[in-house]
Design a protein around this motif. Structure first.
Motif, PDB file in Angstrom:
ATOM      1  N   VAL A 158       0.868  -1.118   0.000  1.00 18.06           N
ATOM      2  CA  VAL A 158       0.135  -0.071  -0.236  1.00 18.06           C
ATOM      3  C   VAL A 158       0.962   1.186  -0.029  1.00 18.06           C
ATOM      4  O   VAL A 158       0.511   2.051  -0.210  1.00 18.06           O
ATOM      5  N   THR A 159       2.079   1.162   0.383  1.00 19.26           N
ATOM      6  CA  THR A 159       2.712   2.394   0.543  1.00 19.26           C
ATOM      7  C   THR A 159       4.046   2.382  -0.404  1.00 19.26           C
ATOM      8  O   THR A 159       4.599   3.212  -0.738  1.00 19.26           O
ATOM      9  N   MET A 160       4.523   1.177  -0.798  1.00 18.47           N
ATOM     10  CA  MET A 160       5.631   1.055  -1.606  1.00 18.47           C
ATOM     11  C   MET A 160       5.514   0.136  -2.917  1.00 18.47           C
ATOM     12  O   MET A 160       6.531   0.155  -3.672  1.00 18.47           O
ATOM     13  N   GLY A 161       4.411   0.016  -3.261  1.00 22.50           N
ATOM     14  CA  GLY A 161       4.201  -0.373  -4.701  1.00 22.50           C
ATOM     15  C   GLY A 161       4.485  -1.912  -4.650  1.00 22.50           C
ATOM     16  O   GLY A 161       4.570  -2.764  -3.869  1.00 22.50           O
ATOM     17  N   GLU A 162       4.984  -2.320  -5.777  1.00 23.96           N
ATOM     18  CA  GLU A 162       5.243  -3.937  -5.975  1.00 23.96           C
ATOM     19  C   GLU A 162       6.304  -4.246  -4.937  1.00 23.96           C
ATOM     20  O   GLU A 162       7.451  -3.687  -4.625  1.00 23.96           O
ATOM     21  N   ASP A 163       6.171  -5.231  -4.322  1.00 25.19           N
ATOM     22  CA  ASP A 163       6.845  -6.112  -2.966  1.00 25.19           C
ATOM     23  C   ASP A 163       6.721  -7.406  -3.187  1.00 25.19           C
ATOM     24  O   ASP A 163       5.841  -8.044  -3.524  1.00 25.19           O
ATOM     25  N   MET A 164       7.851  -8.202  -2.915  1.00 28.32           N
ATOM     26  CA  MET A 164       7.977  -9.562  -2.841  1.00 28.32           C
ATOM     27  C   MET A 164       7.918  -9.817  -1.314  1.00 28.32           C
ATOM     28  O   MET A 164       8.585  -9.459  -0.343  1.00 28.32           O
TER      29      MET A 164
END
Length: 184
Positions: A158-164
């Motif tokens: 929700v705050t950093m975009g694409e995440d793994m």
């Protein structure tokens, strides 16, 4: 003086403790450095870093856990942050870490993450944790894998975009594999 109800956890040559006012300046320096802060959401101004610092204090008050300050036991120098993070919108509780520039390359994040994960499992009763890592953050991926975490999926943070999302072994898996030391 701690600003939170955080316990003090010993971790060999490190201590994990609640945030104190003296921790803000090194944290603001970290957030101001684009090369260092990008994996933690990107460079921020000092006022933005203040809001993050205050948010962590509030996180402790709301959840009873948050980011500890990693402190060197020999001289009490703040060396970074590590702990459990689960703000609104996060998929589930995350084990996260960052190390301030003067302390890089000493195994501090690994030692702190092992102790924070042990605390989350033994004292908080968590049965699983994740680490959410921005694509391209090879150092954090390597540490997560060293801790026994495995890639599970990519999602939109929700705050950093694409995440793994990397899934850590749970307490039962650690017990059957010889404990956290197996990943150190």
């Amino acid at each position: 003086m701690s600003l939170t109800p955080a316990p003090v956890l010993e971790a060999g040559w490190l201590r994990l403790r609640g945030p104190e006012m003296r921790d803000f300046d090194p944290l603001a320096e970290f957030f101001a450095d684009p090369e260092r802060a990008w994996g933690f959401g990107g460079a921020e101004t000092r006022p933005d870093a203040w809001r993050w610092f205050a948010s962590n204090i509030g996180h402790w008050q709301i959840h009873g856990y948050g980011y500890f300050t990693i402190e060197m036991t020999r001289d009490a120098a703040p060396a970074g942050l590590c702990g459990i993070w689960n703000p609104e919108g996060w998929p589930e509780p995350e084990l996260g870490w960052l190390v301030f520039a003067p302390f890089e390359g000493r195994g501090i994040a690994c030692e702190a993450a092992l102790r924070a994960r042990e605390w989350a499992y033994e004292d908080l009763g968590f049965t699983t944790l994740t680490s959410n890592i921005l694509p391209g953050n090879a150092r954090s991926v390597a540490l997560a894998e060293r801790l026994g975490a495995r890639y599970e999926r990519t999602y939109q943070n929700v705050t950093m975009g694409e995440d793994m999302l990397y899934r850590h072994p749970g307490p039962r898996e650690l017990d059957s594999d010889g404990g956290a030391e197996a990943y150190a």
